[in-house]
Structure formats: structure tokens, C-alpha cells
Design a protein around this motif. Structure first.
Motif, short mmCIF file in Angstrom:
data_model
loop_
_atom_site.label_atom_id
_atom_site.label_comp_id
_atom_site.label_asym_id
_atom_site.label_seq_id
_atom_site.Cartn_x
_atom_site.Cartn_y
_atom_site.Cartn_z
N PHE A 54 1.07 -1.05 0.06
CA PHE A 54 -0.07 0.28 -0.03
C PHE A 54 0.73 1.40 0.10
O PHE A 54 1.01 2.44 -0.63
CB PHE A 54 -0.49 -0.31 1.16
N ASN A 55 1.55 0.68 0.40
CA ASN A 55 2.98 2.28 1.43
C ASN A 55 3.38 3.17 0.10
O ASN A 55 3.19 4.10 -0.63
CB ASN A 55 4.13 1.97 1.64
N ALA A 56 3.99 2.31 -1.20
CA ALA A 56 3.80 2.81 -2.53
C ALA A 56 2.88 4.23 -3.36
O ALA A 56 3.39 4.51 -4.13
CB ALA A 56 4.25 1.68 -4.08
N TYR A 57 2.11 3.81 -2.95
CA TYR A 57 0.44 4.66 -3.59
C TYR A 57 0.28 5.23 -2.36
O TYR A 57 -0.58 6.81 -2.58
CB TYR A 57 -0.60 4.05 -3.97
N GLU A 58 1.41 6.20 -2.22
CA GLU A 58 1.16 7.22 -0.73
C GLU A 58 -0.17 7.52 0.03
O GLU A 58 -0.20 8.48 -0.27
CB GLU A 58 2.24 8.38 -1.70
N PRO A 59 -0.09 6.35 0.79
CA PRO A 59 -1.71 6.90 1.92
C PRO A 59 -1.40 6.96 2.85
O PRO A 59 0.02 7.24 3.07
CB PRO A 59 -2.17 5.64 1.41
N ARG A 60 -2.38 7.52 3.85
CA ARG A 60 -2.38 7.44 4.68
C ARG A 60 -3.19 6.44 6.13
O ARG A 60 -4.43 5.13 4.61
CB ARG A 60 -3.22 9.19 5.83
N PHE A 61 -2.49 5.76 6.89
CA PHE A 61 -3.06 4.32 6.96
C PHE A 61 -4.12 5.53 8.59
O PHE A 61 -3.31 5.77 9.52
CB PHE A 61 -2.37 4.15 7.97
N ASP A 62 -4.92 4.32 9.07
CA ASP A 62 -5.65 4.92 9.99
C ASP A 62 -6.21 3.16 10.73
O ASP A 62 -6.19 2.01 10.13
CB ASP A 62 -6.88 5.53 9.72
N ARG A 63 -6.56 3.23 11.58
CA ARG A 63 -6.51 1.95 11.88
C ARG A 63 -7.97 1.32 12.59
O ARG A 63 -8.84 2.22 12.45
CB ARG A 63 -7.08 2.17 13.71
N LEU A 64 -7.81 0.21 11.41
CA LEU A 64 -9.14 -0.77 11.58
C LEU A 64 -9.80 -1.36 12.90
O LEU A 64 -8.76 -2.48 13.48
CB LEU A 64 -8.72 -1.61 10.80
N ASP A 65 -10.46 -0.73 13.38
CA ASP A 65 -10.93 -1.35 14.66
C ASP A 65 -12.60 -1.52 14.37
O ASP A 65 -13.38 -0.30 15.54
CB ASP A 65 -10.92 0.01 15.87
N PRO A 66 -13.31 -2.60 13.69
CA PRO A 66 -15.05 -2.48 13.54
C PRO A 66 -15.43 -2.32 15.76
O PRO A 66 -16.59 -1.48 15.44
CB PRO A 66 -14.95 -3.55 13.28
N MET A 67 -15.14 -2.46 15.98
CA MET A 67 -15.58 -2.77 17.59
C MET A 67 -15.12 -1.51 19.01
O MET A 67 -15.33 -1.53 19.67
CB MET A 67 -15.68 -3.97 18.58
N GLY A 68 -14.49 -0.69 18.06
CA GLY A 68 -14.03 0.82 18.65
C GLY A 68 -15.12 1.65 18.74
O GLY A 68 -16.27 1.74 18.60
N ASN A 69 -14.48 2.66 19.49
CA ASN A 69 -14.98 3.94 19.86
C ASN A 69 -15.49 5.00 18.66
O ASN A 69 -16.64 5.66 18.89
CB ASN A 69 -14.74 4.56 21.41
N ARG A 70 -14.72 5.00 17.95
CA ARG A 70 -15.06 6.05 17.25
C ARG A 70 -16.14 4.98 15.75
O ARG A 70 -15.98 4.98 15.44
CB ARG A 70 -13.21 5.48 15.81
N SER A 71 -16.60 6.76 15.49
CA SER A 71 -17.57 6.12 14.54
C SER A 71 -17.45 6.22 12.68
O SER A 71 -16.20 7.04 12.73
CB SER A 71 -18.86 7.10 14.83
N SER A 72 -17.90 5.62 11.91
CA SER A 72 -17.73 6.03 11.05
C SER A 72 -17.02 7.16 10.62
O SER A 72 -16.39 7.63 9.79
CB SER A 72 -18.76 5.45 9.97
N ALA A 73 -18.36 8.03 11.22
CA ALA A 73 -18.12 9.53 9.83
C ALA A 73 -17.26 10.40 10.70
O ALA A 73 -17.01 10.75 10.47
CB ALA A 73 -19.61 10.81 10.94
N GLU A 74 -16.41 10.13 12.04
CA GLU A 74 -15.34 10.44 12.55
C GLU A 74 -13.86 9.81 11.88
O GLU A 74 -13.39 10.50 11.15
CB GLU A 74 -14.89 10.28 14.05
N ILE A 75 -13.87 8.77 11.32
CA ILE A 75 -13.00 8.06 10.71
C ILE A 75 -13.26 9.17 9.11
O ILE A 75 -11.95 9.38 8.56
CB ILE A 75 -13.71 6.65 10.44
N ALA A 76 -14.18 8.89 8.18
CA ALA A 76 -14.41 9.55 7.47
C ALA A 76 -13.68 11.28 7.39
O ALA A 76 -13.07 11.86 6.02
CB ALA A 76 -15.68 9.54 7.09
N LYS A 77 -13.97 11.74 8.34
CA LYS A 77 -13.32 13.43 8.67
C LYS A 77 -11.96 13.19 8.82
O LYS A 77 -11.29 14.53 8.29
CB LYS A 77 -14.55 13.81 9.64
#
Length: 403
Positions: free
Chosen positions: A134-157
């Protein structure tokens, strides 16, 4: 001579710490739990020989040595269709593409989805090879935690604030590298909900799917999603990446992608530009091996690996000092060890190679943000009883002296 003017992405490319550590396997003085590789003594060599003889028969050698279709050898794809059905996924030939190992599939998927500053959701920690692809295409990484406290809206923001958007979620749901963790059905269903909320695909890495030794098998995410979508794979977001490397033979470099035709058609175009097609003769040989000994091979390696896992867990319990914890995987090849806070896995490895002569993989390399310094990965797939006993005695002594 001046420095070459490389693409910006070249600055993000790093050598794999694991691939470098594999060089230690050639040193007779090192007891290595570093390489996450199959035991070569268990390879189905006779079936492979039969496969090459068959592929080079006078009636088939023209096809086996010739160019082939970019989406892959049709008989092998048909075997995969039947195998996916055994996992609960109903698909057709057009839903399967052969790749040069599942690593190539990850690279192609990243090429298809990621633009600079886009976000890839990955587990924390995650497979190092995926981070590299993935790194070769210059993304940022965020934590995948489907049972976590962050909402999808927060992740998208957060992704939008970083200058891109969330493009996919990547995970290995069964006995994943490096932790050996398996996602429960509840977690898989929640992940599908999250993907719907974010309008993204799920990249399901099934490299270790067949290596279950204990417990009850959980359907792949793709199978669960297809069930939810009324059995229509064309309506599914999940892209399943499979591999023969951990079950049959990694040297033949045969993997596959299974998903909707809309995505597969695009991946085939990328395949055409990448390498035209995967080795024709190797596809034919894997097809022969799979049709003749796949179930037998999986049962054989499962019996051996499960005993080695049990031995490693027993020796960890016997030798590790207080403050050290580890996972107890139901399958796969790895045990994930968490060291007391303040210990650094990389520094411990350096000391180990000087004194105790035990190799392992420092855990920090598996974290997209460089955290996890106090973790290490142990692989048991190539370790016999005496090696495990001696290795864990040395490792326990090393950690105790470092605390």
C-alpha cells in the motif's frame, strides 16, 4: 554522478525486515523463529513432479509454455470456484483471477484504489507485506477497529482533513500475520456494516484460512456478506485474496482474487499491464496438486503445525518471566508476544543475536505508526520440539536479564 530523480513514492519504500531476517536461516548457530514460512520438508514434491511431467507432455507442452489469459488458467480457476463454494462463497469463473501470489493481489488492489493522501484502514498491527504494497501509492493509514469507539463519520472526517478519503479496509480475519488473531462472526458482521457506512470495499486476506487446528470455523467475510446480500456476489463489497503459498508451495507463486465482476474486470486490466499473466506452467502444476492432494496436504501440515504450536505455548509458559504475555492462536503460524513496557523488541533482537543466538521479528515493523516496540513475533511452522525447548529457554533468559 548525481542522485537519480525518483518518484516521490520511492521515499516511502522500505526493505522488509522479515525478508532481511530470513538471511539468518542460513546461519547454523542461530535458532530462528523469524521466518513465517512453511516447512519445506512438508511440500507435496511428488505431486509437483507429476504436475510438471503432465504439463510438459507432448499434448500439453504447447499450452504450458505459451502465453496465457490474464485472468488465469481456466481449470485452476474452476477448482478455486469449487473451493470457495466449500467456504460458503458462491461464484463463477468470471469472479476469480489468478495472481502471482496474494502479494501481487494486494499491490494491484492498492493501485486500483489509492491516490496520494487517501486513507487505508488496517489492523493495528497488520501484515507487513500489506503495508509495503500500500505504501507505494502514498496513502495515510488509520486504525481498523470495527468494535471500537470511533464512528464511521469520525473516521471519514479524519480522512477528509488529511486531504483524501477512506478507500478500503484491509485485514486477515483468520489467524492473521502477525498476531494469530481471528475475528469473531460478530466482528465480521460489524465490519460489513462499517464498510457500508463508509462506502468502501473490504480486502479480506485469506492466506491462512485453511490452517485451523482448533475451534469452530467461521465463514469468510465474503461468505457472510453474500448471505446478507441474498446470495449475489455482484452486490458484495468484499474482495477475497487467497493463496496456495501456505498450503501447497510458496515457490510457485500462485494466488487468486475473488470478488464481483465489476472489480475483477478492472484488476484484469491492471494484470495485463503488470505482467501479462501468471506463469502458465506453474498454474497448471498447482491445478494438478490441488486436485490430487489438497485435502491430504492441509491435513498433514495441520497435524504438524498444531503440535508445534502446542509445544511453543507450553515452553513459553514454562520459560517466560512475569510481565510477558502472548496470544494462543487457533491456527496459522504465529504467536504474538508482548514484552514488559520499556523493553524494545529490536534492541532485544540485536542483543539476542550477540548472546543467545535466537532470532525473532520485532513487532514494531507491523504497526503503521511505528508503535508496538515492546512486541515480537514468533513463528512455529519450521520449529521442532528440541529447537523450541532450547530456543524458549534462551529467549526467557534473555528477557529476564533485560527486565
Amino acid at each position: 554522478m548525481s542522485q537519480p530523480r525518483l518518484a516521490n513514492r520511492a521515499n516511502r519504500m522500505r526493505a522488509s525486515e522479515i525478508r532481511e531476517l530470513l538471511k539468518l536461516l542460513a546461519r547454523p548457530d542461530i535458532i530462528s523463529f523469524a521466518g513465517g514460512i512453511p516447512d519445506e520438508s512438508l511440500f507435496p514434491a511428488n505431486a509437483a513432479k507429476e504436475g510438471y511431467v503432465k504439463a510438459l507432455d507432448s499434448e500439453t507442452q504447447g499450452k504450458s509454455l505459451q502465453y496465457s489469459l490474464s485472468d488465469g488458467h481456466a481449470p485452476l480457476r474452476q477448482w478455486i470456484v469449487e473451493y470457495m463454494a466449500s467456504l460458503g462463497v458462491t461464484c463463477e469463473l468470471e469472479n476469480v483471477m489468478i495472481t502471482s501470489g496474494s502479494q501481487q493481489a494486494l499491490d494491484f488492489i492498492a493501485k486500483l484504489y489509492l491516490s496520494p493522501n487517501d486513507t487505508a484502514l488496517v489492523t493495528w498491527p497488520t501484515y507487513l507485506g500489506a503495508l509495503q504494497a500500500f505504501n507505494a501509492y502514498e496513502p495515510r493509514f488509520d486504525r481498523l477497529d470495527p468494535m471500537g469507539n470511533r464512528s464511521s463519520a469520525e473516521i471519514a472526517k479524519d480522512a477528509e482533513d488529511a486531504g483524501g478519503s477512506v478507500k478500503f479496509a484491509y485485514l486477515s480475519a483468520d489467524f492473521g500475520n502477525p498476531t494469530g488473531q481471528t475475528y469473531s462472526r460478530e466482528m465480521r458482521e460489524r465490519l460489513i456494516e462499517m464498510a457500508d457506512e463508509l462506502d468502501i470495499p473490504i480486502i479480506e486476506d485469506g492466506a491462512y484460512q485453511a490452517l485451523r487446528y482448533d475451534g469452530t470455523a467461521i465463514p469468510p467475510i465474503l461468505a457472510i456478506e453474500q448471505e446478507q446480500r441474498g446470495g449475489d456476489i455482484e452486490a458484495c463489497r468484499t474482495i477475497y485474496c487467497g493463496s496456495f503459498s501456505k498450503t501447497l508451495a510458496p515457490g510457485l507463486r500462485i494466488g487468486w482474487v475473488c470478488g464481483s465482476r465489476q472489480i475483477l474486470d478492472r484488476l484484469v486490466i491492471i494484470k495485463q499491464a503488470g505482467d501479462l499473466h501468471t506463469s502458465t506452467i506453474n498454474q497448471m502444476v498447482i491445478d494438478h496438486i490441488a486436485r490430487t492432494v489438497f485435502d491430504e496436504q492441509v491435513e498433514k501440515i495441520g497435524s504438524v503445525y498444531s503440535a508445534r504450536r502446542d509445544k511453543l505455548l507450553a515452553e513459553l509458559k514454562k520459560n517466560m518471566p512475569d510481565g510477558v504475555s502472548w496470544t494462543e492462536p487457533e491456527g496459522g503460524m504465529f504467536v504474538w508476544v508482548t514484552l514488559p513496557k520499556g523493553l524494545d523488541g529490536a534492541a532485544l533482537l540485536e542483543k539476542s543475536l550477540e548472546t543467545e543466538k535466537v532470532a525473532f521479528v520485532p513487532g514494531q515493523a507491523f504497526f503503521a505508526d511505528g508503535s508496538g516496540a515492546n512486541t515480537i513475533r514468533l513463528s512455529f511452522s519450521c520449529a521442532g520440539d528440541e529447537m523450541i525447548e532450547e530456543g524458549m529457554a534462551r529467549l526467557g533468559r534473555l528477557i529476564a536479564n533485560a527486565i
